[in-house]
Every structure is written in C-alpha cells, then in structure tokens.
Write a protein that holds these residues in place. Structure first.
Motif, mmCIF file in Angstrom:
data_model
loop_
_atom_site.group_PDB
_atom_site.id
_atom_site.type_symbol
_atom_site.label_atom_id
_atom_site.label_comp_id
_atom_site.label_asym_id
_atom_site.label_seq_id
_atom_site.Cartn_x
_atom_site.Cartn_y
_atom_site.Cartn_z
ATOM 1 N N LEU A 123 0.908 -1.206 0.034
ATOM 2 C CA LEU A 123 -0.097 -0.121 0.030
ATOM 3 C C LEU A 123 0.883 1.452 0.060
ATOM 4 O O LEU A 123 1.720 1.438 0.902
ATOM 5 N N LYS A 124 0.469 1.871 -1.213
ATOM 6 C CA LYS A 124 1.517 3.035 -1.363
ATOM 7 C C LYS A 124 0.652 4.394 -1.838
ATOM 8 O O LYS A 124 -0.436 4.427 -1.718
ATOM 9 N N GLU A 125 1.448 5.374 -2.136
ATOM 10 C CA GLU A 125 0.386 6.505 -3.012
ATOM 11 C C GLU A 125 -0.314 5.948 -3.975
ATOM 12 O O GLU A 125 0.119 5.052 -4.773
ATOM 13 N N GLY A 126 -1.299 6.349 -4.341
ATOM 14 C CA GLY A 126 -2.241 6.082 -5.325
ATOM 15 C C GLY A 126 -2.977 4.946 -5.225
ATOM 16 O O GLY A 126 -3.389 4.069 -6.003
ATOM 17 N N VAL A 127 -3.005 4.530 -4.037
ATOM 18 C CA VAL A 127 -3.791 3.445 -3.563
ATOM 19 C C VAL A 127 -5.448 3.708 -3.956
ATOM 20 O O VAL A 127 -6.128 4.512 -3.698
ATOM 21 N N VAL A 128 -6.140 2.408 -4.664
ATOM 22 C CA VAL A 128 -7.527 2.381 -4.982
ATOM 23 C C VAL A 128 -8.124 1.313 -4.229
ATOM 24 O O VAL A 128 -7.480 0.359 -3.686
ATOM 25 N N SER A 129 -9.307 1.707 -4.017
ATOM 26 C CA SER A 129 -10.215 0.422 -3.441
ATOM 27 C C SER A 129 -10.176 -1.013 -4.157
ATOM 28 O O SER A 129 -10.121 -0.838 -5.295
ATOM 29 N N ASP A 130 -10.666 -1.698 -3.286
ATOM 30 C CA ASP A 130 -10.948 -3.301 -3.876
ATOM 31 C C ASP A 130 -11.878 -3.127 -5.048
ATOM 32 O O ASP A 130 -11.760 -3.713 -6.276
ATOM 33 N N HIS A 131 -12.723 -2.314 -4.657
ATOM 34 C CA HIS A 131 -14.105 -2.427 -5.800
ATOM 35 C C HIS A 131 -13.450 -1.646 -6.989
ATOM 36 O O HIS A 131 -13.918 -1.897 -7.979
ATOM 37 N N GLN A 132 -12.817 -0.665 -6.921
ATOM 38 C CA GLN A 132 -12.290 0.310 -7.988
ATOM 39 C C GLN A 132 -11.335 -0.928 -8.902
ATOM 40 O O GLN A 132 -11.709 -0.637 -10.129
ATOM 41 N N ARG A 133 -10.740 -1.637 -8.317
ATOM 42 C CA ARG A 133 -9.748 -2.636 -9.188
ATOM 43 C C ARG A 133 -10.725 -3.562 -9.923
ATOM 44 O O ARG A 133 -10.316 -3.775 -11.102
ATOM 45 N N VAL A 134 -11.638 -4.126 -9.262
ATOM 46 C CA VAL A 134 -12.374 -5.059 -9.743
ATOM 47 C C VAL A 134 -13.329 -4.386 -10.944
ATOM 48 O O VAL A 134 -13.353 -4.893 -11.997
ATOM 49 N N ARG A 135 -13.788 -2.950 -10.510
ATOM 50 C CA ARG A 135 -14.580 -2.344 -11.882
ATOM 51 C C ARG A 135 -13.657 -2.213 -12.797
ATOM 52 O O ARG A 135 -14.364 -2.255 -13.944
ATOM 53 N N MET A 136 -12.482 -1.755 -12.721
ATOM 54 C CA MET A 136 -11.646 -1.551 -13.994
ATOM 55 C C MET A 136 -11.369 -2.865 -14.727
ATOM 56 O O MET A 136 -11.370 -2.969 -15.887
ATOM 57 N N LEU A 137 -11.383 -3.905 -13.833
ATOM 58 C CA LEU A 137 -11.037 -5.170 -14.628
ATOM 59 C C LEU A 137 -12.613 -5.675 -15.377
ATOM 60 O O LEU A 137 -12.348 -5.994 -16.527
ATOM 61 N N GLU A 138 -13.356 -5.412 -14.846
ATOM 62 C CA GLU A 138 -14.863 -5.605 -15.416
ATOM 63 C C GLU A 138 -14.989 -4.767 -16.674
ATOM 64 O O GLU A 138 -15.383 -5.265 -17.901
ATOM 65 N N ILE A 139 -14.427 -3.381 -16.776
ATOM 66 C CA ILE A 139 -14.555 -2.636 -17.808
ATOM 67 C C ILE A 139 -13.728 -3.294 -18.845
ATOM 68 O O ILE A 139 -13.894 -3.304 -19.899
ATOM 69 N N MET A 140 -12.446 -3.445 -18.487
ATOM 70 C CA MET A 140 -11.365 -4.202 -19.514
ATOM 71 C C MET A 140 -11.972 -5.285 -20.311
ATOM 72 O O MET A 140 -11.784 -5.482 -21.525
ATOM 73 N N VAL A 141 -12.366 -6.327 -19.420
ATOM 74 C CA VAL A 141 -12.791 -7.645 -20.108
ATOM 75 C C VAL A 141 -14.004 -7.494 -20.793
ATOM 76 O O VAL A 141 -14.363 -8.712 -21.546
ATOM 77 N N SER A 142 -14.746 -6.476 -20.616
ATOM 78 C CA SER A 142 -16.244 -6.466 -21.340
ATOM 79 C C SER A 142 -16.427 -6.646 -22.583
ATOM 80 O O SER A 142 -17.524 -6.856 -22.987
ATOM 81 N N GLU A 143 -15.379 -6.151 -23.367
ATOM 82 C CA GLU A 143 -15.513 -6.298 -24.675
ATOM 83 C C GLU A 143 -15.149 -7.890 -25.316
ATOM 84 O O GLU A 143 -15.114 -8.023 -26.585
ATOM 85 N N HIS A 144 -14.639 -8.725 -24.438
ATOM 86 C CA HIS A 144 -14.206 -10.040 -24.973
ATOM 87 C C HIS A 144 -15.204 -11.007 -24.411
ATOM 88 O O HIS A 144 -15.458 -11.254 -22.998
ATOM 89 N N PRO A 145 -15.954 -11.896 -25.122
ATOM 90 C CA PRO A 145 -16.896 -12.636 -24.846
ATOM 91 C C PRO A 145 -16.573 -13.845 -23.949
ATOM 92 O O PRO A 145 -17.382 -14.816 -23.259
ATOM 93 N N ASN A 146 -15.218 -13.901 -23.879
ATOM 94 C CA ASN A 146 -14.706 -15.315 -23.176
ATOM 95 C C ASN A 146 -13.840 -14.830 -22.070
ATOM 96 O O ASN A 146 -13.292 -15.748 -21.432
ATOM 97 N N PHE A 147 -13.653 -13.555 -21.689
ATOM 98 C CA PHE A 147 -12.917 -13.074 -20.494
ATOM 99 C C PHE A 147 -13.705 -12.478 -19.569
ATOM 100 O O PHE A 147 -14.891 -11.936 -19.783
#
Length: 189
Positions: free
Chosen positions: A46-70
């Motif tokens: 944990l250092k500067e620029g820490v984000v919440s677990d929810h935000q990390r999961v949300r970024m992943l969800e956004i990233m994989v949303s365009e691939h039907p098998n991810f």
C-alpha cells in the motif's frame, strides 16, 4: 472437461499487457474462457495512489467487457486473511468439477514457485502455464507449459507513476479504463 485459464494479480491498474497475455494463452491452448482473478493488496504494497478493491474490480470488469470469453473471478477478494493460491484453487476446483484450470504465471513467478505454499499439492490441482517476462528466466523443475507471448514492458507501477506525474497512459490501458481512471481521479497527484 472444460479448459479455463486463470490470470491472477493485483491489477492496480489492469493494462494492455494483461490482455495480451490472456489473449495469447487463450488462443494457444484453445481455452474456453479466461478468468481474471484480482488478489488482495498485501499491506506492504500500500503506497501512494491506492485504490479500493471495488475500483480494481470495476476496472477489470470494464477491461474484459469487450471479450465474450474473458471474465472476472472475485473469490480472492471475498476471502478474509492471506489468500494462498493452493487454497483458492482448492475452492474453485471443488465448485467447478467440470473444469481443468490452467493457472497463468509470468517468468518472474516461475522463479518464485519453490516458495509457494503447498506447491506440490497445487500442481495436482491445476496446470501451470508460464509466459515470458523481460529479464526473467522461464526454466523450472516444475511441470509448466510454456507459451511465448509478445514482450511488452508495461507495468501497473509505470502507469501509476505516469498518472502521478500527470503524464499520458493512452494506449497503455484500454480506453474505457483510462477514462475510468481519469473520471475517478485515480493515481493522480
């Protein structure tokens, strides 16, 4: 039996390199799905620029949303205490008896495998898939299926540093992830 790849990491933030690894392994092994599995951030990270677990999961969800098998698998985020891969994969193999899991690791983790918790038993549960990483050796005494992927030196720490300095992260992360980071003022000065 279905074949599913697991790509674990802190994904703080997720970036194009993660997608390239997942896509290369997905096609090379003819997998049915790739599950991105974010883990808990250890307290020493944990250092500067820490984000919440929810935000990390949300970024992943956004990233994989365009691939039907991810997909995103949040099991490690939901568990309390240290999350050992052996225990996580025990739970997943019990829940999904029809799946052969292929656990994707970079060469940096291949070097570290001898120190993994219950590594011998873990190898009985899953198949390790190793991918090359710059400046790391991929040789191991463990049974690892090695997949050559394009070497791209992008890291989450580079992206966090760029954000902190007000630099550009365009093309380092998918565009919707970049917008999420900017709109939510993540990693900024």
């Amino acid at each position: 039996m279905r074949k599913v790849g697991i790509l674990g990491g802190t994904f703080n933030p997720p970036h194009i390199g993660h997608l390239i690894i997942a896509n290369e392994v997905f096609h090379a092994l003819d997998l049915e799905e790739i599950w991105f599995m974010p883990n808990q951030d250890p307290p020493h990270k944990l250092k500067e620029g820490v984000v919440s677990d929810h935000q990390r999961v949300r970024m992943l969800e956004i990233m994989v949303s365009e691939h039907p098998n991810f997909f995103v698998e949040t099991l490690e985020m939901e568990r309390q205490g240290p999350s050992y891969t052996y225990e996580t994969m025990q739970i997943l193999t019990e829940r999904h008896k029809d799946i052969q899991f292929h656990f994707i690791i970079g060469a940096d983790m291949i070097e570290y495998l001898p120190k993994w918790h219950r590594i011998e038993e873990l190898q009985e549960l899953i198949k390790f898939v190793g991918v090359n990483r710059p400046k790391h050796c991929s040789e191991s005494d463990y049974n690892i299926l090695f997949i050559e992927v394009p070497s791209i030196e992008i890291s989450s720490s580079l992206i966090r540093q760029r954000c902190k300095e007000g630099g550009t992260i365009r093309y380092l992360v998918p565009e919707p992830v970049r917008k999420y980071i900017e709109e939510n003022l993540l990693y900024g000065p």
